[in-house]
Design a protein around this motif. Structure first.
Motif, PDB file in Angstrom:
ATOM      1  N   VAL A  81       0.843  -1.362  -0.006  1.00  0.00           N
ATOM      2  CA  VAL A  81      -0.053  -0.009   0.131  1.00  0.00           C
ATOM      3  C   VAL A  81       1.063   1.251  -0.053  1.00  0.00           C
ATOM      4  O   VAL A  81       2.062   1.199   0.312  1.00  0.00           O
ATOM      5  CB  VAL A  81      -0.975  -0.002   1.278  1.00  0.00           C
ATOM      6  N   TYR A  82       0.121   2.376  -0.365  1.00  0.00           N
ATOM      7  CA  TYR A  82       1.021   3.525  -0.271  1.00  0.00           C
ATOM      8  C   TYR A  82       0.720   4.122   1.272  1.00  0.00           C
ATOM      9  O   TYR A  82      -0.219   4.030   1.872  1.00  0.00           O
ATOM     10  CB  TYR A  82       0.360   4.946  -0.929  1.00  0.00           C
ATOM     11  N   GLU A  83       2.099   4.581   1.936  1.00  0.00           N
ATOM     12  CA  GLU A  83       1.900   5.438   3.331  1.00  0.00           C
ATOM     13  C   GLU A  83       1.932   6.632   2.986  1.00  0.00           C
ATOM     14  O   GLU A  83       3.253   7.270   2.923  1.00  0.00           O
ATOM     15  CB  GLU A  83       3.085   4.461   4.098  1.00  0.00           C
ATOM     16  N   LEU A  84       0.963   7.487   3.186  1.00  0.00           N
ATOM     17  CA  LEU A  84       1.122   8.786   2.786  1.00  0.00           C
ATOM     18  C   LEU A  84       1.409   9.938   3.693  1.00  0.00           C
ATOM     19  O   LEU A  84       1.833  10.979   3.751  1.00  0.00           O
ATOM     20  CB  LEU A  84      -0.288   9.245   1.897  1.00  0.00           C
ATOM     21  N   ARG A 179      -0.427   5.789  10.948  1.00  0.00           N
ATOM     22  CA  ARG A 179      -0.219   6.149   9.724  1.00  0.00           C
ATOM     23  C   ARG A 179      -1.373   6.142   8.620  1.00  0.00           C
ATOM     24  O   ARG A 179      -2.222   5.438   8.917  1.00  0.00           O
ATOM     25  CB  ARG A 179       0.811   5.348   8.818  1.00  0.00           C
ATOM     26  N   LYS A 184      -3.275   1.128  -3.422  1.00  0.00           N
ATOM     27  CA  LYS A 184      -2.440   1.697  -4.622  1.00  0.00           C
ATOM     28  C   LYS A 184      -3.559   1.854  -6.038  1.00  0.00           C
ATOM     29  O   LYS A 184      -3.127   2.973  -6.852  1.00  0.00           O
ATOM     30  CB  LYS A 184      -1.212   0.609  -5.191  1.00  0.00           C
ATOM     31  N   TYR A 187      -5.483   4.745  -5.610  1.00  0.00           N
ATOM     32  CA  TYR A 187      -4.855   6.213  -5.674  1.00  0.00           C
ATOM     33  C   TYR A 187      -4.834   6.604  -6.947  1.00  0.00           C
ATOM     34  O   TYR A 187      -4.690   7.539  -7.345  1.00  0.00           O
ATOM     35  CB  TYR A 187      -3.613   5.741  -5.024  1.00  0.00           C
ATOM     36  N   GLN A 188      -4.915   5.651  -7.913  1.00  0.00           N
ATOM     37  CA  GLN A 188      -4.936   6.026  -9.514  1.00  0.00           C
ATOM     38  C   GLN A 188      -6.171   6.651 -10.052  1.00  0.00           C
ATOM     39  O   GLN A 188      -5.929   7.623 -10.836  1.00  0.00           O
ATOM     40  CB  GLN A 188      -4.483   4.847 -10.285  1.00  0.00           C
ATOM     41  N   HIS A 195      -5.589  13.015  -2.239  1.00  0.00           N
ATOM     42  CA  HIS A 195      -4.658  13.899  -1.736  1.00  0.00           C
ATOM     43  C   HIS A 195      -5.030  15.326  -1.167  1.00  0.00           C
ATOM     44  O   HIS A 195      -4.685  15.654  -0.152  1.00  0.00           O
ATOM     45  CB  HIS A 195      -4.191  14.672  -3.215  1.00  0.00           C
TER      46      HIS A 195
ATOM     47  N   ASN B 144       1.062   4.149 -15.207  1.00  0.00           N
ATOM     48  CA  ASN B 144       2.009   4.752 -14.614  1.00  0.00           C
ATOM     49  C   ASN B 144       3.277   4.335 -15.203  1.00  0.00           C
ATOM     50  O   ASN B 144       3.793   3.327 -15.333  1.00  0.00           O
ATOM     51  CB  ASN B 144       2.266   4.266 -13.076  1.00  0.00           C
ATOM     52  N   SER B 173       8.263   3.126  -3.104  1.00  0.00           N
ATOM     53  CA  SER B 173       7.289   2.215  -3.364  1.00  0.00           C
ATOM     54  C   SER B 173       6.223   2.556  -2.510  1.00  0.00           C
ATOM     55  O   SER B 173       4.926   2.318  -2.953  1.00  0.00           O
ATOM     56  CB  SER B 173       7.937   0.924  -3.453  1.00  0.00           C
ATOM     57  N   GLN B 174       6.370   3.133  -1.385  1.00  0.00           N
ATOM     58  CA  GLN B 174       5.391   3.500  -0.316  1.00  0.00           C
ATOM     59  C   GLN B 174       4.873   4.741  -0.625  1.00  0.00           C
ATOM     60  O   GLN B 174       3.933   5.291   0.052  1.00  0.00           O
ATOM     61  CB  GLN B 174       5.680   3.145   1.083  1.00  0.00           C
ATOM     62  N   LYS B 175       5.568   5.662  -1.372  1.00  0.00           N
ATOM     63  CA  LYS B 175       5.396   7.050  -1.378  1.00  0.00           C
ATOM     64  C   LYS B 175       5.436   7.993  -0.107  1.00  0.00           C
ATOM     65  O   LYS B 175       4.649   8.449   0.327  1.00  0.00           O
ATOM     66  CB  LYS B 175       3.882   7.261  -2.092  1.00  0.00           C
ATOM     67  N   ASN B 176       6.373   7.313   0.815  1.00  0.00           N
ATOM     68  CA  ASN B 176       6.400   7.537   2.075  1.00  0.00           C
ATOM     69  C   ASN B 176       7.746   8.686   2.554  1.00  0.00           C
ATOM     70  O   ASN B 176       8.679   8.240   2.748  1.00  0.00           O
ATOM     71  CB  ASN B 176       6.950   6.212   3.062  1.00  0.00           C
ATOM     72  N   HIS B 178       7.253  10.904   4.788  1.00  0.00           N
ATOM     73  CA  HIS B 178       7.619  11.061   6.198  1.00  0.00           C
ATOM     74  C   HIS B 178       9.067  10.444   6.851  1.00  0.00           C
ATOM     75  O   HIS B 178       9.651  10.728   7.626  1.00  0.00           O
ATOM     76  CB  HIS B 178       6.505  11.189   7.021  1.00  0.00           C
ATOM     77  N   ASP B 179       8.949   9.059   6.580  1.00  0.00           N
ATOM     78  CA  ASP B 179      10.037   8.314   6.939  1.00  0.00           C
ATOM     79  C   ASP B 179      11.205   8.389   5.978  1.00  0.00           C
ATOM     80  O   ASP B 179      12.289   8.421   6.727  1.00  0.00           O
ATOM     81  CB  ASP B 179       9.555   6.914   6.915  1.00  0.00           C
ATOM     82  N   LYS B 182      12.880  11.184   8.075  1.00  0.00           N
ATOM     83  CA  LYS B 182      13.522  10.661   9.152  1.00  0.00           C
ATOM     84  C   LYS B 182      14.753   9.911   8.992  1.00  0.00           C
ATOM     85  O   LYS B 182      15.883  10.183   9.744  1.00  0.00           O
ATOM     86  CB  LYS B 182      12.582   9.657   9.977  1.00  0.00           C
ATOM     87  N   VAL B 203       2.616  14.005  -4.673  1.00  0.00           N
ATOM     88  CA  VAL B 203       1.624  13.977  -5.689  1.00  0.00           C
ATOM     89  C   VAL B 203       1.770  15.138  -6.668  1.00  0.00           C
ATOM     90  O   VAL B 203       1.664  16.236  -6.307  1.00  0.00           O
ATOM     91  CB  VAL B 203       0.145  13.364  -5.456  1.00  0.00           C
ATOM     92  N   LYS B 247       0.189   8.321 -16.381  1.00  0.00           N
ATOM     93  CA  LYS B 247       0.492   8.957 -15.265  1.00  0.00           C
ATOM     94  C   LYS B 247       2.002   8.936 -15.190  1.00  0.00           C
ATOM     95  O   LYS B 247       2.651   7.913 -14.737  1.00  0.00           O
ATOM     96  CB  LYS B 247      -0.287   8.368 -14.023  1.00  0.00           C
ATOM     97  N   ASP B 249       4.964   8.872 -12.832  1.00  0.00           N
ATOM     98  CA  ASP B 249       5.198   9.017 -11.486  1.00  0.00           C
ATOM     99  C   ASP B 249       6.280   8.566 -11.243  1.00  0.00           C
ATOM    100  O   ASP B 249       6.789   7.343 -11.381  1.00  0.00           O
ATOM    101  CB  ASP B 249       4.068   7.909 -10.791  1.00  0.00           C
TER     102      ASP B 249
END
Lengths: 207, 374
Positions: A81-84, A179, A184, A187-188, A195, B144, B173-176, B178-179, B182, B203, B247, B249
């Motif tokens: 999954v995405y973690e946004l 979180r 995924k 999200y597309q 967002h 994508n 891959s998680q679009k993370n 924030h981490d 860190k 995004v 898209k 990305d």
């Protein structure tokens, strides 16, 4: 319409309050009904409450577009999954704990009792320590007291339960917080809606 | 002919449409055996999805495997390349472990591979075919697109440590973001590339902005080269009217030991995971002893599409023939022959199943035939 999987309990209520404050209120959530899914057509959102460890399953399989879940669950189950967003709430620590007089004997495999098998294995692999995992589903603190294990790997919030049982934190593995995750594929096709939620949450949490 | 096509399940129709699409562009069907020597897959385990392979001993005692992958086999067998390029497509079952059920699963895949000299035209053709393949499944599909050169170039600026790069790959891959911030603080990673990475993970409202941002934030030659290729590809797809299904990305990433250029992941509405994935994989070619040979392709996973496509609009049975022990066999055979001639599908039964609706019923008793409907 965005569907949200919320964890049952205190964290879920706290997160729903934030959703309500940033424009995603849902009247049905305030009623005392036995409904399972709560929808606000007006705000284009629907919520359902599930066991915290199941949130990521609902999101990964697309039954929910987004969800709120602890980092512990994400590290344990590694869902795709995405973690946004890090909400910075529901904070606690993933720790190694044991009896206050515990001394590690590196010559034998360390017996580790835990619910979080993957996290424990990854941690001990990173420090090259041989272990034996004892998977438990609850009352983890009992394991070192009864001699079932040498240490435990578990979530520690205040540490009160540990103290009361003559146990203590030996090592902090990592900090945990809630979180916001997204499916995924959702999200597309719902990029803007997701967002917008992330942006509003970030602004609210920074305020 | 059209009636026959209508009779097919949607997934069967889709496969036929895809075959036509690929053959019209000069792709030849690649057919492989179900079994291959286990040694071959054991040597190339790193390139397989999952580590488990179904094995068995053949009649000579040699350890064999049920094929877990098609691309590896195509790469292995592709040694002669007439006109410098080999264009192949396949419709094959592969056998892999399923993460969800912890058991082996038969997965039907359709895909294509181009091996040899891959120039800009060929790249555009493959990406166009990926978009058209998705559109054959759903008109609102999205592909994508990213470029491994951009991601790897950015990682070159962030860290050379393998474990840190692995962690960064995962965070991408998680679009993370924030981490990632860190981790950057913890490891004191350089600020400029970290800011670029955060922008990549944020995004972008449009492809134009995503590309403009990438052009502005290209920090080294590798990133610059990648974004130039991506820009040229996007402009050509735009001219073809396919941009609304694309898209850009740049957070999309994959195994750098396999892929090295354009990367693609495709989605269709109503399916919770990607249904298409692929890209440029020269790295795999060189690791399999075919250095200098380029390769690019993609696969569509029909297991993800099962619920969506394994349906058909036409009823399998238009009519039921209900007959008892007194029914005259000649009358029955005459009736079935007549229905077949009219193109009516039928099932002959001695008792009607429950819950029937919208079908004709022929009740045969002796030489009498009574027609009704439910």
């Amino acid at each position: 319409m965005i569907s949200v999987a919320l964890p049952k309990g205190r964290l879920g209520s706290k997160v729903f309050d934030i959703f309500a404050r940033v424009g995603y209120d849902c009247d049905e959530m305030h009623s005392d009904s036995r409904q399972l899914v709560f929808t606000s057509e007006e705000n284009g959102i629907s919520y359902f409450l599930v066991k915290p460890s199941d949130v990521s399953i609902y999101v990964e399989h697309g039954a929910a577009d987004i969800g709120i879940v602890g980092k512990d669950i994400l590290l344990e189950y590694e869902p795709d999954v995405y973690e946004l967003l890090d909400l910075g709430i529901g904070k606690c620590r993933m720790c190694v704990a044991g009896k206050n007089d515990f001394h590690d004997n590196p010559d034998v495999a360390l017996r580790v009792a835990t619910k979080f098998v993957n996290i424990a294995k990854t941690y001990y692999k990173s420090i090259n320590r041989e272990i034996e995992i004892i998977k438990l589903n609850g009352s983890i603190e009992l394991a070192p007291i009864l001699g079932l294990s040498d240490v435990i790997v578990d979530i520690v919030e205040t540490g009160t339960t540990l103290k009361e049982n003559n146990l203590g934190v030996l090592t902090e593995i990592l900090p945990i917080s809630a979180r916001l995750i997204a499916n995924k594929a959702s999200y597309q096709f719902k990029t803007e809606e997701i967002h917008q939620i992330v942006t509003r949450f970030s602004q609210e949490l920074q305020a | 002919m059209s009636e026959t096509f209508d009779f097919l399940y949607k997934d069967e129709q889709t496969v036929l449409r895809l075959r036509r699409l690929y053959e019209n562009c000069g792709f030849k069907k690649y057919r492989m055996g179900k079994f291959e020597s286990y040694d071959f897959y054991a040597k190339n385990k790193d390139f397989l999805v999952g580590n488990r392979i179904i094995t068995f001993s053949d009649l000579n005692g040699k350890l064999m495997a049920l094929k877990p992958d098609v691309t590896l086999s195509i790469v292995k067998n592709a040694d002669s390349m007439p006109n410098g390029r080999q264009k192949l497509y396949y419709t094959e079952n592969v056998y892999r472990e399923s993460k969800d059920i912890h058991e082996f699963k038969e997965i039907f895949q359709v895909g294509l591979e181009v091996l040899g000299d891959i120039d800009r035209f060929e790249t555009v053709e493959i990406v166009t075919l990926a978009v058209k393949s998705l559109l054959a499944i759903d008109e609102n599909a999205v592909l994508n697109i990213s470029h491994m050169g951009f991601t790897e170039g950015l990682l070159d600026c962030l860290s050379t440590e393998e474990s840190t790069r692995d962690e960064l790959h995962m965070l991408f891959s998680q679009k993370n973001a924030h981490d990632l911030i860190k981790l950057a603080e913890k490891l004191s990673l350089p600020r400029n590339p970290v800011n670029t990475a955060v922008k990549v993970l944020t995004v972008q409202p449009s492809n134009e902005l995503a590309l403009a941002g990438a052009e502005e934030n290209a920090l080294n030659a590798r990133m610059q080269e990648a974004v130039t290729e991506l820009r040229a590809l996007y402009e050509l797809l735009k001219q073809a009217g396919l941009d609304k299904h694309i898209k850009i990305d740049l957070s999309l990433t994959d195994d750098p030991g396999y892929y090295n250029g354009i990367l693609m992941h495709g989605y269709v509405p109503g399916v919770a995971r990607d249904v298409l994935s692929g890209g440029r994989y020269d790295m795999l070619m060189s690791k399999m002893g075919k250095s200098g040979t380029h390769a690019m392709g993609f696969a569509i996973y029909f297991d993800a599409l099962d619920r969506r496509l394994h349906v058909r609009e036409k009823n399998t049975t238009d009519a039921y023939i209900l007959y008892g022990s007194d029914a005259d066999i000649e009358t029955l055979t005459r009736l079935t022959a007549s229905l077949s001639e009219q193109g009516v599908s039928y099932t002959a039964v001695t008792s009607l199943p429950e819950g029937l609706s919208g079908v004709r019923i022929y009740h045969v008793s002796g030489k009498d035939v009574k027609e009704g409907a439910v």
